[in-house]
Each structure stands twice: as C-alpha cells, then as structure tokens.
Design a protein around this motif. Structure first.
Motif, PDB file in Angstrom:
ATOM      1  N   SER A   7      -8.998  -9.420  -3.625  1.00  0.00           N
ATOM      2  CA  SER A   7      -8.132  -9.518  -2.452  1.00  0.00           C
ATOM      3  C   SER A   7      -7.343  -8.224  -2.321  1.00  0.00           C
ATOM      4  N   GLY A   9      -7.645  -5.875   0.281  1.00  0.00           N
ATOM      5  CA  GLY A   9      -8.207  -4.833   1.123  1.00  0.00           C
ATOM      6  C   GLY A   9      -7.601  -4.850   2.515  1.00  0.00           C
ATOM      7  N   GLY A  10      -7.920  -3.818   3.294  1.00  0.00           N
ATOM      8  CA  GLY A  10      -7.413  -3.758   4.649  1.00  0.00           C
ATOM      9  C   GLY A  10      -7.565  -2.383   5.253  1.00  0.00           C
ATOM     10  N   LEU A  11      -6.876  -2.175   6.364  1.00  0.00           N
ATOM     11  CA  LEU A  11      -6.903  -0.908   7.094  1.00  0.00           C
ATOM     12  C   LEU A  11      -5.606  -0.163   6.813  1.00  0.00           C
ATOM     13  N   LEU A  18      -2.675   1.104  -1.046  1.00  0.00           N
ATOM     14  CA  LEU A  18      -3.078  -0.302  -1.100  1.00  0.00           C
ATOM     15  C   LEU A  18      -3.158  -0.716  -2.549  1.00  0.00           C
ATOM     16  N   THR A 117     -14.161  -6.531  -1.254  1.00  0.00           N
ATOM     17  CA  THR A 117     -13.103  -6.503  -0.257  1.00  0.00           C
ATOM     18  C   THR A 117     -13.150  -5.149   0.449  1.00  0.00           C
ATOM     19  N   GLN A 118     -13.040  -5.170   1.761  1.00  0.00           N
ATOM     20  CA  GLN A 118     -13.189  -3.955   2.558  1.00  0.00           C
ATOM     21  C   GLN A 118     -11.893  -3.151   2.559  1.00  0.00           C
ATOM     22  N   VAL A 119     -12.034  -1.862   2.306  1.00  0.00           N
ATOM     23  CA  VAL A 119     -10.925  -0.915   2.441  1.00  0.00           C
ATOM     24  C   VAL A 119     -11.339   0.131   3.471  1.00  0.00           C
ATOM     25  N   THR A 120     -10.544   0.282   4.497  1.00  0.00           N
ATOM     26  CA  THR A 120     -10.821   1.260   5.541  1.00  0.00           C
ATOM     27  C   THR A 120      -9.629   2.191   5.677  1.00  0.00           C
TER      28      THR A 120
END
Length: 123
Positions: A7, A9-11, A18, A117-120
């Motif tokens: 958990s 992740g995010g923009l 982060l 989990t995506q990290v952008t």
C-alpha cells in the motif's frame, strides 16, 4: 505460505516523497529477507532494496541510494520503503517480495510476492 499486501502508492510531483508499506501475514516466522522491486512499462522488473527480517541489514540499487530507505517493523510484520527526492524515472509498479533463505538482489530467489502498487512521478 506468506501473504504480502502493498500500500502507499500514488501520484507525486518530482522532488516529492512517498512511503510504501508491505504487510506480511501467514508463516512470517519463515521469512529471512524482504525486498522491493519495481517494473516500469516496457521494462524488466528491477531490484530496489532489500532488508533482513531479523538483523536489518540492507542493500540498495545504485539508482536509489541516498534517496530511498528500507526499514521493517517486526512487531507489525511490515516492511516500508521511504522514497524521497522522487524522479519521473522512478515511475513504476512497486512489488514487495519475501525470501525464506537468502538476502539477494535477484528476483528469482524470492518465494512470495505482493500484487504491486503503482507509483507515478510527474515532472
């Protein structure tokens, strides 16, 4: 069996921070080391950082040294990845992994994996 759930992740904008979390459950007593890997679109999965479950010894990829910190909380069965000074090239899906016998940068040595989990990181 060990189950891993990531958990956090995010923009985020370039230069931002982060913290990813990876909660382990099941036979956590069998874990020797945990690691973070990442995979960007069109690229192979690459090693980011690893830590031994008991002693806390760590290794980092050269690309993240000085910016990322891996840590663990044994009481919570959780591993963290603190990411500072993020760059657009850090954009990827980040995976948590657990190994029962070795601490290594090689993904094939890890026995259990989370879903990612995506990290952008935007420029």
């Amino acid at each position: 069996q060990v189950q891993l759930v990531e958990s956090g992740g995010g923009l985020v904008q370039a230069g931002g921070s982060l913290r990813l979390s990876c909660a382990a459950s099941g036979r956590t007593f069998s874990i020797y080391a945990m690691a973070w890997f990442r995979q960007a679109p069109g690229k192979e999965r690459e090693f980011v950082a690893t830590i031994t479950w008991s002693g806390g010894s760590t290794d980092y990829a050269d690309s993240v040294k000085g910016r990322f910190t891996i840590s663990r909380d044994n009481a919570k069965n959780t591993v963290y990845l603190r990411m500072n000074s993020l760059k657009p090239e850090d954009t990827a899906v980040y995976y948590c992994a657990a190994a029962i016998s070795i601490r290594t940068m090689l993904s094939k040595a890890y026995d259990y994996w989370g879903q990612g989990t995506q990290v952008t990181v935007s420029s």
